[in-house]
Design a protein around this motif. Structure first.
Motif, PDB file in Angstrom:
ATOM      1  N   SER A   1      -9.496  -5.043   8.824  1.00 13.29           N
ATOM      2  CA  SER A   1      -9.049  -5.267   7.450  1.00 13.29           C
ATOM      3  C   SER A   1      -8.339  -6.614   7.327  1.00 13.29           C
ATOM      4  CB  SER A   1      -8.118  -4.137   7.002  1.00 13.29           C
ATOM      5  OG  SER A   1      -6.894  -4.229   7.692  1.00 13.29           O
TER       6      SER A   1
ATOM      7  N   GLU B   1     -14.519  -9.422  -1.595  1.00 15.25           N
ATOM      8  CA  GLU B   1     -13.802  -9.320  -0.326  1.00 15.25           C
ATOM      9  C   GLU B   1     -12.353  -8.964  -0.611  1.00 15.25           C
ATOM     10  OE1 GLU B   1     -15.427 -10.895   2.951  1.00 15.25           O
ATOM     11  OE2 GLU B   1     -16.847  -9.810   1.678  1.00 15.25           O
ATOM     12  N   VAL B   2     -11.911  -7.838  -0.072  1.00 15.85           N
ATOM     13  CA  VAL B   2     -10.555  -7.376  -0.371  1.00 15.85           C
ATOM     14  C   VAL B   2      -9.629  -7.702   0.795  1.00 15.85           C
ATOM     15  CG1 VAL B   2      -9.182  -5.450  -1.158  1.00 15.85           C
ATOM     16  CG2 VAL B   2     -11.608  -5.522  -1.691  1.00 15.85           C
ATOM     17  N   PHE B   3      -8.728  -8.654   0.578  1.00 14.66           N
ATOM     18  CA  PHE B   3      -7.810  -9.087   1.637  1.00 14.66           C
ATOM     19  C   PHE B   3      -6.485  -8.341   1.542  1.00 14.66           C
ATOM     20  CE2 PHE B   3     -10.827 -12.475   1.217  1.00 14.66           C
ATOM     21  CZ  PHE B   3     -11.011 -12.927   2.504  1.00 14.66           C
ATOM     22  N   ASP B   4      -5.764  -8.337   2.657  1.00 17.75           N
ATOM     23  CA  ASP B   4      -4.435  -7.721   2.651  1.00 17.75           C
ATOM     24  C   ASP B   4      -3.433  -8.579   1.891  1.00 17.75           C
ATOM     25  OD1 ASP B   4      -5.274  -5.556   3.987  1.00 17.75           O
ATOM     26  OD2 ASP B   4      -4.446  -6.108   5.941  1.00 17.75           O
TER      27      ASP B   4
ATOM     28  N   ALA C   1     -10.539  -8.771   5.712  1.00 16.26           N
ATOM     29  CA  ALA C   1     -11.105  -8.195   4.499  1.00 16.26           C
ATOM     30  C   ALA C   1     -12.453  -7.538   4.759  1.00 16.26           C
ATOM     31  CB  ALA C   1     -11.236  -9.239   3.384  1.00 16.26           C
TER      32      ALA C   1
ATOM     33  N   TYR D   1      -7.519  -7.009  -8.636  1.00 17.91           N
ATOM     34  CA  TYR D   1      -8.461  -6.124  -7.943  1.00 17.91           C
ATOM     35  C   TYR D   1      -8.809  -4.929  -8.817  1.00 17.91           C
ATOM     36  CZ  TYR D   1     -10.012  -2.448  -4.731  1.00 17.91           C
ATOM     37  OH  TYR D   1     -10.703  -1.431  -4.135  1.00 17.91           O
ATOM     38  N   GLU D   2      -7.777  -4.338  -9.410  1.00 19.27           N
ATOM     39  CA  GLU D   2      -8.043  -3.149 -10.218  1.00 19.27           C
ATOM     40  C   GLU D   2      -8.857  -3.472 -11.456  1.00 19.27           C
ATOM     41  OE1 GLU D   2      -4.226  -1.162 -10.409  1.00 19.27           O
ATOM     42  OE2 GLU D   2      -4.476  -0.929  -8.242  1.00 19.27           O
TER      43      GLU D   2
ATOM     44  N   LYS E   1       3.781   1.625  -1.494  1.00 24.29           N
ATOM     45  CA  LYS E   1       4.857   1.555  -2.492  1.00 24.29           C
ATOM     46  C   LYS E   1       5.168   2.911  -3.123  1.00 24.29           C
ATOM     47  CE  LYS E   1       1.665  -0.102  -6.108  1.00 24.29           C
ATOM     48  NZ  LYS E   1       0.450   0.048  -5.265  1.00 24.29           N
ATOM     49  N   ASP E   2       4.119   3.713  -3.376  1.00 25.80           N
ATOM     50  CA  ASP E   2       4.362   5.004  -4.034  1.00 25.80           C
ATOM     51  C   ASP E   2       5.095   5.964  -3.109  1.00 25.80           C
ATOM     52  OD1 ASP E   2       3.075   4.414  -6.532  1.00 25.80           O
ATOM     53  OD2 ASP E   2       1.219   4.363  -5.367  1.00 25.80           O
TER      54      ASP E   2
ATOM     55  N   ALA F   1      -3.946   3.071  -3.163  1.00 24.10           N
ATOM     56  CA  ALA F   1      -3.076   2.293  -4.041  1.00 24.10           C
ATOM     57  C   ALA F   1      -3.502   2.430  -5.497  1.00 24.10           C
ATOM     58  CB  ALA F   1      -3.091   0.830  -3.619  1.00 24.10           C
TER      59      ALA F   1
ATOM     60  N   GLN G   1     -14.444  -4.321   4.826  1.00 22.08           N
ATOM     61  CA  GLN G   1     -14.190  -3.076   4.110  1.00 22.08           C
ATOM     62  C   GLN G   1     -14.515  -1.856   4.961  1.00 22.08           C
ATOM     63  OE1 GLN G   1     -12.234  -3.856   1.643  1.00 22.08           O
ATOM     64  NE2 GLN G   1     -13.422  -3.247  -0.116  1.00 22.08           N
TER      65      GLN G   1
ATOM     66  N   LYS H   1     -17.949 -13.931   8.726  1.00 22.02           N
ATOM     67  CA  LYS H   1     -16.846 -12.994   8.914  1.00 22.02           C
ATOM     68  C   LYS H   1     -17.193 -11.902   9.925  1.00 22.02           C
ATOM     69  CE  LYS H   1     -15.926  -9.955   5.797  1.00 22.02           C
ATOM     70  NZ  LYS H   1     -15.610  -9.532   4.427  1.00 22.02           N
TER      71      LYS H   1
ATOM     72  N   ASP I   1       0.821  -1.219   0.000  1.00 23.51           N
ATOM     73  CA  ASP I   1       0.000   0.000   0.000  1.00 23.51           C
ATOM     74  C   ASP I   1       0.847   1.257   0.000  1.00 23.51           C
ATOM     75  OD1 ASP I   1      -2.465  -1.326   0.094  1.00 23.51           O
ATOM     76  OD2 ASP I   1      -2.164  -1.714   2.224  1.00 23.51           O
TER      77      ASP I   1
ATOM     78  N   THR J   1      -5.783  -6.748  -2.007  1.00 25.64           N
ATOM     79  CA  THR J   1      -5.858  -5.316  -2.229  1.00 25.64           C
ATOM     80  C   THR J   1      -4.707  -4.832  -3.123  1.00 25.64           C
ATOM     81  OG1 THR J   1      -5.896  -3.168  -1.159  1.00 25.64           O
ATOM     82  CG2 THR J   1      -4.592  -4.843  -0.076  1.00 25.64           C
ATOM     83  N   ALA J   2      -5.009  -3.844  -3.957  1.00 27.60           N
ATOM     84  CA  ALA J   2      -3.998  -3.169  -4.773  1.00 27.60           C
ATOM     85  C   ALA J   2      -3.278  -4.087  -5.752  1.00 27.60           C
ATOM     86  CB  ALA J   2      -2.983  -2.454  -3.891  1.00 27.60           C
TER      87      ALA J   2
ATOM     88  N   ASP K   1       1.649   6.612 -14.812  1.00 24.29           N
ATOM     89  CA  ASP K   1       2.016   6.935 -13.429  1.00 24.29           C
ATOM     90  C   ASP K   1       3.511   6.762 -13.158  1.00 24.29           C
ATOM     91  OD1 ASP K   1      -0.598   7.464 -12.906  1.00 24.29           O
ATOM     92  OD2 ASP K   1      -1.054   5.434 -12.239  1.00 24.29           O
ATOM     93  N   TYR K   2       4.181   5.961 -14.002  1.00 27.88           N
ATOM     94  CA  TYR K   2       5.594   5.682 -13.762  1.00 27.88           C
ATOM     95  C   TYR K   2       6.346   5.734 -15.085  1.00 27.88           C
ATOM     96  CZ  TYR K   2       3.420   3.585  -9.621  1.00 27.88           C
ATOM     97  OH  TYR K   2       2.677   3.374  -8.509  1.00 27.88           O
TER      98      TYR K   2
ATOM     99  N   GLN L   1      -6.952   0.850  -0.197  1.00 22.39           N
ATOM    100  CA  GLN L   1      -7.223   0.362  -1.549  1.00 22.39           C
ATOM    101  C   GLN L   1      -7.323   1.511  -2.543  1.00 22.39           C
ATOM    102  OE1 GLN L   1     -10.736  -1.887  -0.696  1.00 22.39           O
ATOM    103  NE2 GLN L   1      -9.563  -3.152   0.715  1.00 22.39           N
TER     104      GLN L   1
END
Lengths: 276, 260, 216
Positions: free
Chosen positions: C163, A179-182, C166, A159-160, A93-94, C179, C168, C86, A91, A154-155, A117-118, C176
């Motif tokens: 998180s 569901e967005v996981f780490d 997951a 996902y995108e 990185k930028d 990023a 939100q 969850k 998350d 995520t990211a 972006d890069y 998210q």
């Protein structure tokens, strides 16, 4: 349980390992200074996510490894640079790149959708986003995902892609929820436990997860494809060109293919070929 | 003959190895005012705490009116003793016989003065709230605190707080009221107002047992004085006798230390 | 992504954060009271187990506890979980964790009460239950309020640990969006949200404290 322990242990190991890494680096630094005091050695700072196997991760020996790490080390060796690993939180990185903590983002990094972006190197690997399900799942096609719970990290590009109006946003809207996981590791645990029905994942990461746990497969339909490249600070073309040149040279002398052969999940997607 | 309100016989109490009360006998008759005096550590406060069940006795018998609260049974080995207290519901009835006024007042700080006085009769005795309120206001009036009914204890002086505590105890209409050094935490001028109230109660024939260090007050207010030392009752009798012409050497010494 | 789109997307996360926050408080504040009673229980094994429970809850990271509650049924008991589980796992994890902390706060408050209050109530013939609820508890509440406020403010921020499963909530969304938009702005929005939420908490708790200042 084994896998779960592995997740916990790897998290625990990470801290000690990083501490160990730093120590090693400092001693290396001093020794380098002692040897070549007249000429300062260029330190190439490789920024990557430690939780993105098989591109960059903690390998079975408990060391920082992966295809990207090895390739980057080969590039440094090619120029006689000193390699420095900069594992970061994906998350952040930028922030890491812009702050100068690392010289590039090189970690299975998708250029598609981020073109502006890069400053991008040449693409060194292709990848495809897929849907991963259990073998006994009743999900056979993308259409079967309607009303299902799908997990993603995520990211990531997967996902995108699912968030992109021009990508698979429409498909994503048919899910019961996304569901967005780490990390994909936790997402995969959740898939196994039954908390989610499917995972949207790039094929190399997916293959890596499945290589250790049988009973899962990809759907035949793909979500999309992408190219992996190295992202530099915008305008950092000089460094970018140098890396491009080194990559081409490593392709020519076979090092690139040699490293690729160690990673069966990645090998089929390597897109650079020696010139005839 | 006056009826006996409290009879404590052969009371024993020890804290670990320390014997605090050794074979104490105390009888309090209706309308009697008994003062207990003695040096600190003599066991007089412990006796009061045993009488009010804040401490459990290790031997002896406690009887309120005709109700036995605690009695001692010798075990089959003929040596060890076991104290048996009355059952829960019986104890509840027995506890209504007495009230206790503490050295540190122990008012409930989060309740108004009026509610401090009213809560016992309303919550425990389940009496009519209106009736209780009227009585409570009368009691406060008697204590000279009529205008303080709606304030909180923290706004009162120590003497005023102790008078509220007396009102709170009286509101339960006890047969006997115990005072555990009621003025020890007070400045001299505040002491006077509390002692005045206790004197007034004595005139009204309230049965009271008072542990105190106020010798002249004890002499003036009591029908009987008990001098305790080392966990035993050394001397007991008419206040004029005990103060004016003590029989025991220890009593003499103790009283002398006060007059000096 | 426009700023308004970002706010709209993040507002759903804010609602989830608030939902988790409110339900955790609603569960852990009374549960903490039960935990105190269990810890003070005269039955040895019960107070012993309660002590172990508190030690684990306070001695391990909340994020780890959340993973255990979520994956435990599968990895330990071999049960398949469902997607609806969850949120339940999150609630169990947060409530159990915070109940342990609240229990310790309650305990410190109860133990700080002068014994004279119990004795005065006993002499008046109050039952133990009535003594606790009418005499002791109101005063304990006043004593522990500052510590509780601290804990509640920590909880507002701790919700971001959800998180790990997951969920939100607002911080996950901020990560998210940050990023994907290569922008720091979502974090600023999240930061403002947490600050405002805690400001409201501080005001509400301040009011409650004030309402108890009529006595010392």
């Amino acid at each position: 349980m084994k896998k779960f322990l592995a997740v916990l242990l790897s998290a625990l190991c990470l801290a000690t390992l990083l501490a160990g890494c730093n120590k090693k680096e400092t001693t290396e630094n001093t020794s380098v200074q002692a040897v070549s005091s007249e000429e300062e050695k260029f330190v190439f700072k490789h920024g990557f996510d430690l939780d993105y196997p098989p591109y960059s991760y903690i390998n079975d020996d408990g060391e920082v490894g992966g295809f990207d790490v090895e390739l980057c080390q080969a590039v440094c060796e090619y120029y006689g640079w000193e390699y420095q690993a900069v594992p970061f939180n994906w998350d952040a990185k930028d922030a890491e790149l812009n702050a100068g903590n690392c010289d590039c983002i090189w970690s299975g990094f998708t250029r598609n959708g981020r073109e502006d972006d890069y400053t991008w190197s040449i693409s060194y690997s292709d990848n495809t986003q897929m849907i991963m399900v259990a073998d006994d799942s009743d999900i056979k096609t993308l259409a079967d995902l309607t009303g299902k719970v799908v997990g993603v990290q995520t990211a990531t590009s997967a996902y995108e892609l699912l968030q992109d109006e021009e990508g698979q946003k429409k498909l994503c809207d048919t899910f019961a929820s996304l569901e967005v996981f780490d990390t994909y590791t936790v997402a995969f645990s959740s898939l196994k436990a039954g908390g989610i029905d499917a995972i949207a994942i790039d094929v190399t990461s997916g293959n890596f997860l499945m290589s250790e746990t049988p009973g899962y497969h990809f759907l035949e339909e793909t979500l999309g494809s992408e190219q992996y490249a190295i992202g530099f600070r915008k305008g950092d073309t000089e460094l970018c060109e140098k890396i491009n040149a080194a990559l081409k040279a490593l392709v020519e002398d076979g090092t690139y293919a040699e490293i690729g052969a160690k990673y069966p999940e990645i090998e089929p997607f390597l897109c650079l070929k020696p010139e005839e | 003959m006056e009826k006996t309100v409290l009879r404590m016989t052969n009371i024993e109490k020890h804290f670990d190895d320390l014997e605090v009360l050794k074979d104490i006998n105390l009888t309090v008759n209706n309308g009697e005012v008994v003062s207990i005096i003695g040096p600190s550590g003599s066991g007089k406060s412990t006796l009061l705490r045993c009488a009010t069940f804040l401490e459990k006795i290790d031997g002896g018998e406690i009887v309120y009116l005709d109700k036995t609260a605690a009695k001692t049974r010798v075990l089959s080995d003929g040596v060890r003793k076991k104290v048996e207290y009355a059952g829960k519901s019986e104890m509840k009835e027995i506890k209504k016989c007495f009230g206790l006024v503490f050295q540190q007042f122990n008012l409930f700080p989060h309740l108004s003065v009026l509610r401090n006085v009213m809560d016992g009769p309303v919550e425990v005795l389940k009496r009519n709230r209106k009736e209780v309120e009227q009585e409570a206001r009368e009691l406060l009036d008697k204590m000279g605190l009529a205008d303080k009914a709606d304030t909180y204890p923290c706004n009162l002086s120590g003497g005023q707080q102790q008078r509220v505590a007396i009102a709170r105890a009286l509101a339960m209409k006890p047969e006997v009221l115990f005072f555990d050094e009621p003025t020890s935490a007070l400045d001299p001028e505040l002491t006077i107002e509390v002692l005045k109230i206790i004197r007034k109660l004595a005139e009204e024939k309230m049965t009271m047992v008072i542990v105190t260090h106020e010798m002249s007050f004890a002499e003036g207010v009591s029908n009987r004085v008990i001098f305790m030392d080392g966990g035993v009752i050394v001397e007991e009798g008419d206040p004029k006798e005990v103060f004016g012409n003590p029989k025991q050497e220890r009593t003499k010494q103790f009283l002398k230390s006060y007059t000096e | 992504m426009t700023f308004s789109t970002m706010l709209r997307t993040m507002s759903s996360g804010m609602l989830r954060t608030l939902l988790l926050f409110i339900l955790t408080l609603a569960g852990s504040i009374p549960l903490g009271m039960i935990v105190v009673f269990l810890k003070k229980s005269k039955i040895r094994p019960i107070s012993w187990l309660t002590k172990i429970y508190i030690a684990i809850m306070r001695g391990t990271p909340l994020m780890l506890q959340l993973l255990v509650w979520y994956f435990g049924p599968y990895y330990v008991l071999g049960m398949k979980i469902t997607s609806g589980y969850k949120f339940i796992a999150l609630l169990i994890g947060f409530i159990m964790n915070y109940a342990a902390y609240f229990a310790e706060i309650y305990r410190s408050g109860i133990e700080s009460m002068p014994v004279g209050q119990y004795e005065a109530a006993e002499i008046l013939g109050y039952s133990r239950i009535r003594t606790f609820f009418k005499i002791i508890l109101p005063q304990v509440v006043k004593r522990i309020l500052p510590a509780v406020t601290n804990e509640v403010i920590t909880l507002v921020k701790d919700t971001s640990l959800a998180s790990a499963l997951a969920y939100q909530e607002v911080f996950s969304l901020a990560k998210q969006i940050s990023a994907s938009q290569t922008s720091f702005l979502p974090f600023v929005v999240a930061g403002v949200f947490y600050f405002v939420a805690n400001y409201v908490v501080a005001i509400v708790m301040g009011r409650i404290e004030k309402s108890m200042q009529y006595y010392k």
